[in-house]
Design a protein around this motif. Structure first.
Motif, PDB file in Angstrom:
ATOM      1  N   VAL A   1      -9.096   3.581   4.546  1.00  0.00           N
ATOM      2  CA  VAL A   1      -7.657   3.323   4.482  1.00  0.00           C
ATOM      3  C   VAL A   1      -6.927   4.324   5.370  1.00  0.00           C
ATOM      4  CG1 VAL A   1      -7.693   2.314   2.169  1.00  0.00           C
ATOM      5  CG2 VAL A   1      -7.488   4.791   2.437  1.00  0.00           C
TER       6      VAL A   1
ATOM      7  N   ALA B   1      -3.323   4.726  -1.399  1.00  0.00           N
ATOM      8  CA  ALA B   1      -4.172   5.050  -0.257  1.00  0.00           C
ATOM      9  C   ALA B   1      -5.026   6.277  -0.556  1.00  0.00           C
ATOM     10  CB  ALA B   1      -3.308   5.297   0.981  1.00  0.00           C
TER      11      ALA B   1
ATOM     12  N   LEU C   1       0.861  -1.188   0.000  1.00  0.00           N
ATOM     13  CA  LEU C   1       0.000   0.000   0.000  1.00  0.00           C
ATOM     14  C   LEU C   1       0.894   1.233   0.000  1.00  0.00           C
ATOM     15  CD1 LEU C   1      -2.878   1.180   0.163  1.00  0.00           C
ATOM     16  CD2 LEU C   1      -2.631   1.147   2.658  1.00  0.00           C
TER      17      LEU C   1
ATOM     18  N   THR D   1      -4.025   7.064   6.629  1.00  0.00           N
ATOM     19  CA  THR D   1      -3.286   8.173   6.031  1.00  0.00           C
ATOM     20  C   THR D   1      -1.803   7.829   6.065  1.00  0.00           C
ATOM     21  OG1 THR D   1      -4.940   9.748   6.797  1.00  0.00           O
ATOM     22  CG2 THR D   1      -2.771  10.632   6.199  1.00  0.00           C
ATOM     23  N   LEU D   2      -1.153   7.847   4.918  1.00  0.00           N
ATOM     24  CA  LEU D   2       0.245   7.414   4.838  1.00  0.00           C
ATOM     25  C   LEU D   2       1.227   8.578   4.726  1.00  0.00           C
ATOM     26  CD1 LEU D   2       0.095   4.277   2.510  1.00  0.00           C
ATOM     27  CD2 LEU D   2      -0.358   4.474   4.940  1.00  0.00           C
TER      28      LEU D   2
END
Length: 716
Positions: A124, A114, A109, A126-127
């Motif tokens: 999903v 995302a 991912l 938060t990246l």
């Protein structure tokens, strides 16, 4: 009978048979010994009892969630913000990582994936942080049951791929923690043993002051460690014995430390007998006859104390018991067979330059410990009262001992890569989505259960509810805290309270933080069960050995007092000197078992000699003779054991560093204060009453001033 057995082991022919048997057995077991790290089980989930709530969740999810899944994060950071090129590089890295062996079919991912999923309403994480300085990739590794051994190579591959020019990249999540844990135990089967042997060699050189004699105990210790670790490997491979990195480290330390202790006792008695017997075979037969019961009782005490750990709920603790009991038993056998054989094979010259000539005077009769004994004999009651008071004062430090657990960062003595990544996530407001609670519930009450979790601080929104067989369902929710921290444990407890209150749901909460919480609960239960059990079995051994009741009770009280003082002082050192944040929940139990089992050893060495001398000289004079005769060797043995346990501090784990310090401190208290001062003062004060209810010393004559000052003879 004992002397006949001793003579048969060190006869002119049998000594060679013993040597050949030891060489053959060492050669056979050596091949297995080197494979012990391959059968280690360091997965926390396998340590818990079946009754633990997190274990029950794991069983329910066994057909849906693979227990060998390892959620992993790759954390990118650049001061001032990640650039578009950085984010593009992350996407490229994600594609390459997805093709590695062990990465599951879900792939990686990435921030772009995302963001796209979030735009479509998918739940999903938060990246990318709000300030744009930190972002991460998320994926799951799975190597089956071989995950512990495979993760270091996988981590190296990932680190080769994920590089950020001018920035920094860290491997975090379960995968990063597993890789760092493997690194922490790296070299445990070689480096740790070599360091320990090096420390012991230096101490033996100083003790024996001989350039040759030290080699025989070291050879025997290596043989004992090889046979013991090989045997443990076979049991782990074929009999289901649980072995982890901690138990393997402690096994080698215990074998080398205890083995050297037994060697010191035997060699000292052999040197005494060489002054009384012209034939070295006869001298060894007498030495074994006198020393073997003390070594046997000492080993039995440690082994039985270790076996008490088998009653622990935690499988890791339960496995430690038989692992170390095997090590002690093997060590005792080697030191009572191979070492005597080697000593009589090489002859008196091995003591060069101070060879114990036949008919020469015994130097311990007027040495340091003889003088200490005479000083105590003038006012023994005052000595033991003051000593007890000082030890009780040291026990007050126990109020500063915090064994509530450690966070991942606090677990290590250095900052590993995964910890750096974890800190970046926390500092920039990103949650580690690899740490979740897993909730199983009755499918028809799933909505009520998810609603019950609303409002719990630190807990993310529940994910999608997924079906299980048998009318059950499950879902996850992210914990916004370090997996092993007290904050995470509080969130798990709050979650359990909430879902348990939903009638008819039969809801359970598991997951990574739940495992750590259940481990703490099991550790606390184990302490309350095992500590009294250890005291009971050790007391029974002492009663059988000394054939008395009062003396064993007094000895047990002194050892418990020594344990309290050692732990009290250690707690102050941990907080104010080393700066540790606290202790592992299992630390008090491990420290107790080792200190009681090992601490009683030195009292056994002393009191068996006191009993031996009492028959001829009476208890009070016998106590002075015993202290003078055993003082030097017991002090040396204590220094060896303390130093070997301190070697545990070479591994970057707070638990092992604290255990090493506490055991080393406790052993030195036992040898220098409890055994030499406190127990001797009690013997001199109580006299023949110490053997109650037996009548070993019916005359119980007090020492005159002249007798106390007279040079001490020893029994021939």
């Amino acid at each position: 009978m004992h002397r006949q057995i001793a003579s048969s082991l060190t006869g002119r022919v049998t000594k060679w048979l013993v040597l050949v048997a030891a060489v053959v057995l060492t050669g056979v077991m050596g091949g297995f010994s080197t494979q012990l790290t391959e059968v280690q089980d360091n997965e926390a989930s396998s340590w818990l009892p079946e009754s633990a709530e997190s274990t029950k969740v794991l069983e329910e999810l066994s057909e849906t969630v693979d227990p060998n899944d390892i959620p992993t994060l790759v954390v990118y950071h650049r001061d001032g913000g990640l650039t578009e090129d950085d984010l593009a590089a992350m996407e490229s890295d994600g594609e390459e990582i997805a093709g590695l062996d062990g990465v599951t079919d879900e792939g990686v991912l990435t921030p772009a994936a995302a963001e796209a999923a979030g735009a479509q309403g998918a739940p999903v994480p938060t990246l990318v942080s709000e300030d744009g300085e930190v972002a991460y990739l998320y994926f799951v590794l799975n190597f089956g049951a071989d995950g512990w051994n495979a993760i270091p190579d996988a981590a190296d591959e990932i680190r080769e791929i994920a590089v950020l020019d001018g920035g920094e990249v860290h491997l975090a999540g379960f995968g990063g923690q597993a890789a760092d844990s493997a690194e922490a135990f790296e070299g445990i089967d070689t480096d740790l043993i070599l360091i320990t042997l090096g420390v012991v060699v230096v101490i033996l050189l100083f003790t024996y002051r001989s350039p040759v004699l030290w080699l025989l105990p070291i050879i025997c210790a290596v043989v004992a460690n090889t046979i013991a670790t090989g045997l443990v490997y076979l049991l782990a491979k074929h009999a289901g014995l649980t072995v982890n990195g901690q138990s393997q480290a402690i096994l080698s330390i215990l074998v080398i430390g205890a083995g050297t202790d037994y060697a010191l006792l035997l060699v000292a008695r052999y040197r005494e007998e060489l002054r009384r017997h012209e034939d070295r075979h006869e001298a060894m037969a007498f030495a074994l006859h006198r020393a073997a019961p003390a070594v046997l009782a000492s080993a039995a005490t440690v082994a039985v104390g270790m076996l008490c750990l088998s009653f622990a709920d935690l499988n890791s603790t339960a496995g430690l018991g038989p692992v170390n009991a095997i090590g002690v038993a093997v060590t005792m056998i080697v030191m009572l067979t191979l070492l005597p054989a080697l000593l009589v094979i090489v002859g008196r010259w091995v003591f060069w330059p101070k060879r114990p000539a036949f008919g020469s005077a015994e130097p311990t009769a007027d040495g340091l410990w003889a003088r200490v004994g005479r000083a105590i004999s003038h006012r023994p009651r005052r000595v033991w009262v003051v000593t007890t008071g000082l030890l009780l004062l040291a026990c007050l430090g126990l109020f500063r001992l915090d064994a509530s657990g450690l966070s991942t960062e606090e677990t290590y003595t250095k900052e590993f890569d995964s910890i750096k990544g974890q800190k970046l996530l926390a500092e920039h407001g990103l949650s580690d989505n690899s740490n979740t609670i897993q909730v199983t519930t009755a499918a028809d009450r799933a909505d009520d259960v998810t609603a019950a979790l609303e409002g719990i601080e630190g807990l993310g929104a529940p994910g999608q509810v997924q079906p299980l067989s048998g009318g059950r369902a499950w879902f996850e929710a992210t914990i916004d805290a370090d997996i092993s921290s007290s904050t995470a444990a509080d969130i798990v407890e709050a979650s359990r309270d909430a879902v348990h209150a939903v009638d008819g749901a039969d809801a359970l909460v598991g997951g990574g933080s739940a495992f750590y919480l259940d481990t703490k609960i099991a550790s606390e239960r184990d302490s309350w069960v095992i500590m009294p059990l250890v005291l009971g079995v050790v007391l029974l051994i002492l009663i059988g050995l000394l054939r008395a009741l009062l003396a064993p009770l007094i000895l047990m009280a002194t050892v418990v007092l020594s344990f309290g003082a050692a732990l009290g002082i250690s707690a102050l050192l941990f907080e104010y000197v080393f700066g540790f944040a606290g202790s592992d929940p299992g630390f008090p139990l491990f420290a107790f078992v080792f200190l009681v089992a090992l601490g009683i050893d030195y009292n056994i060495f002393l009191m068996t000699r006191v009993r031996e001398e009492t028959a001829t000289h009476g208890t009070r004079k016998g106590s002075l003779i015993a202290l003078a005769s055993t003082g030097g060797v017991i002090t040396s043995a204590g220094i060896v054991l303390a130093a070997t346990f301190l070697v545990l501090g070479s591994l970057p784990l707070v638990f092992l560093a604290e255990l090493g310090v506490a055991v080393a401190l406790g052993v030195m208290l036992d040898t220098m204060i409890v055994r030499s001062v406190l127990v001797t003062a009690l013997n001199l004060d109580l006299g023949g009453r110490i053997w109650w209810p037996s009548r070993l010393d019916p005359h119980d004559a007090p020492l005159s001033a002249a007798e106390a000052e007279r040079p001490l003879e020893t029994v021939h």
